[in-house]
Design a protein around this motif. Structure first.
Motif, PDB file in Angstrom:
ATOM      1  N   THR A 159       8.638  -2.663  -9.525  1.00 52.93           N
ATOM      2  CA  THR A 159      10.049  -2.363  -9.771  1.00 52.93           C
ATOM      3  C   THR A 159      10.940  -3.514  -9.339  1.00 52.93           C
ATOM      4  N   ASP A 160      12.112  -3.576  -9.938  1.00 54.25           N
ATOM      5  CA  ASP A 160      13.157  -4.517  -9.522  1.00 54.25           C
ATOM      6  C   ASP A 160      14.191  -3.831  -8.636  1.00 54.25           C
ATOM      7  N   MET A 161      13.950  -2.583  -8.261  1.00 62.99           N
ATOM      8  CA  MET A 161      14.890  -1.850  -7.408  1.00 62.99           C
ATOM      9  C   MET A 161      14.992  -2.490  -6.032  1.00 62.99           C
ATOM     10  N   GLN A 213      15.224   9.191 -11.146  1.00 65.04           N
ATOM     11  CA  GLN A 213      15.868   8.318 -12.126  1.00 65.04           C
ATOM     12  C   GLN A 213      17.356   8.604 -12.202  1.00 65.04           C
ATOM     13  N   GLY A 217      18.446   5.963  -9.219  1.00 59.40           N
ATOM     14  CA  GLY A 217      18.305   4.770 -10.045  1.00 59.40           C
ATOM     15  C   GLY A 217      16.879   4.278 -10.149  1.00 59.40           C
ATOM     16  N   LEU A 218      15.922   5.181 -10.129  1.00 53.94           N
ATOM     17  CA  LEU A 218      14.514   4.812 -10.179  1.00 53.94           C
ATOM     18  C   LEU A 218      14.207   3.993 -11.427  1.00 53.94           C
ATOM     19  N   GLU A 219      13.557   2.846 -11.224  1.00 54.06           N
ATOM     20  CA  GLU A 219      13.096   1.982 -12.314  1.00 54.06           C
ATOM     21  C   GLU A 219      11.600   1.743 -12.117  1.00 54.06           C
ATOM     22  N   ILE A 220      10.817   2.110 -13.108  1.00 56.62           N
ATOM     23  CA  ILE A 220       9.361   2.030 -12.994  1.00 56.62           C
ATOM     24  C   ILE A 220       8.795   1.055 -14.010  1.00 56.62           C
ATOM     25  N   GLU A 221       7.947   0.146 -13.537  1.00 53.40           N
ATOM     26  CA  GLU A 221       7.168  -0.740 -14.400  1.00 53.40           C
ATOM     27  C   GLU A 221       5.705  -0.642 -13.988  1.00 53.40           C
TER      28      GLU A 221
END
Length: 377
Positions: A159-161, A213, A217-221
């Motif tokens: 993630t970029d979080m 999310q 603001g959850l961002e998953i990669e």
């Protein structure tokens, strides 16, 4: 036990390896026998928290005192967000780390790999793919959980979080449990921790991901699924056939939230010292571990019987000021909790029995985990 007696430890989890390190450093000949092919077989490089609020002493200092080096990757977390049942955020913070974020599994930098390396460096032998059929000689039993009272189902991801820790107490995400999101240095873990409803784990995980999310603001990669389980049980003696039993094999686990790492390390330490000094292991763990275990049972009973509004109120109170002392009081065995314990002990087990899963033709975390004995209760 004589100075030259060999000691076998069944299980290469944190409890067993802690015990092995202490015994080997004291000059004992130690062999750890693990039936899996490597350490950390129940974990997938996911984040876990090593709690730091149930004792005045910092947990890393406690490890050092036991002879364990904190050479695993870890990060002290002082701040976080707790969402109540209405998704209202409540900041929590501590003057010292509330917990230490660490990784579990067999990769470099994980707690499990670090303890294995320390045990070997101290002179202990570790044999994998070694299934112990019968106990004999001088043994410590550290085989891990024997049933599933708690399961965690989730994803590890890139993630970029920004770094952060989030917790949500909401039955729509985790019935009788909680959901969490942990992010540090570009990697994260999101999970639903269930105390019931195992068969519907996929539904609760999807709801958990969608919740974070929207609210964090959850961002998953590159998501990778994972699952784990825990065993909650109040032992009588933590002896089996005359052998000390440590960690989750003995059921040493926080009944409220499932924080068992500190109990595992402490019980492994107590077992090692009992073997070295010829002291009573049962008396030692009952003096040092049982009060907290009983407080956890009362906490779980209260959690199961308290309505959403009362839980929301308590979440708000915990976030006022330094959170660590408030949590410490929660895990203290006060007089009211002592009086409530007999009822809590009788009642708290029932909600942990999961009618949604009979462990037959099922793909929940417990049933997917591999070969194990199903215990009917």
């Amino acid at each position: 036990m004589t100075t030259q007696a060999d000691i076998e430890i069944v299980g290469a989890g944190p409890a067993g390896l802690t015990c092995a390190i202490i015994l080997a450093k004291a000059g004992r000949r130690v062999t750890v026998r693990e039936w899996r092919r490597d350490v950390g077989h129940r974990f997938h490089d996911d984040f876990q928290g090593l709690e730091n609020w149930t004792a005045r002493q910092d947990v890393l200092a406690e490890l050092a005192e036991a002879g364990i080096t904190a050479d695993f990757a870890h990060h002290g977390v002082r701040k976080g967000i707790v969402f109540d049942s209405r998704a209202r955020p409540h900041p929590v913070q501590g003057k010292r780390p509330l917990f230490y974020l660490l990784r579990r599994g067999n990769a470099d930098g994980t707690l499990d790999r670090a303890l294995l390396d320390q045990a070997r460096a101290a002179g202990a032998k570790v044999r994998f793919n070694d299934h112990v059929e019968t106990a004999a000689g001088n043994m410590v039993l550290a085989g891990g959980p024997r049933r599933a009272d708690i399961i965690a189902v989730g994803q590890v991801f890139d993630t970029d979080m920004a770094d952060g820790a989030w917790l949500a107490v909401n039955d729509a995400l985790a019935p009788k449990g909680y959901a969490y999101l942990l992010v540090h240095a570009g990697r994260g873990t999101v999970a639903s921790c269930l105390f019931t409803g195992f068969h519907d784990q996929a539904k609760y995980l999807a709801a958990t991901v969608e919740f974070f999310q929207r609210h964090a603001g959850l961002e998953i990669e590159n998501p990778r699924p994972f699952g784990g389980f825990g065993n909650v049980r109040l032992a009588r003696t933590a002896m089996q056939g005359g052998y000390p039993v440590v960690g989750e094999h003995a059921g040493f686990q926080d009944a409220l939230a499932g924080f068992g790492l500190r109990y595992a390390i402490r019980s492994g330490t107590l077992a090692a010292h009992s073997l070295l000094g010829g002291t009573d292991y049962t008396r030692a763990w009952r003096e040092q571990l049982l009060p907290g275990l009983r407080a956890g049972v009362v906490n779980r009973f209260m959690f199961n019987t308290t309505g959403a509004r009362a839980k929301d109120y308590l979440i708000g109170r915990v976030g006022e000021g330094d959170t660590a002392p408030a949590l410490a009081r929660t895990y203290g065995l006060s007089l009211p909790k002592r009086l409530m314990f007999p009822l809590a002990r009788l009642r708290y087990r029932a909600p942990l029995k999961d009618p949604s899963c009979n462990h037959l033709n099922c793909d929940c975390v417990w049933c997917q985990h591999g070969t194990h004995t199903i215990t009917k209760t």
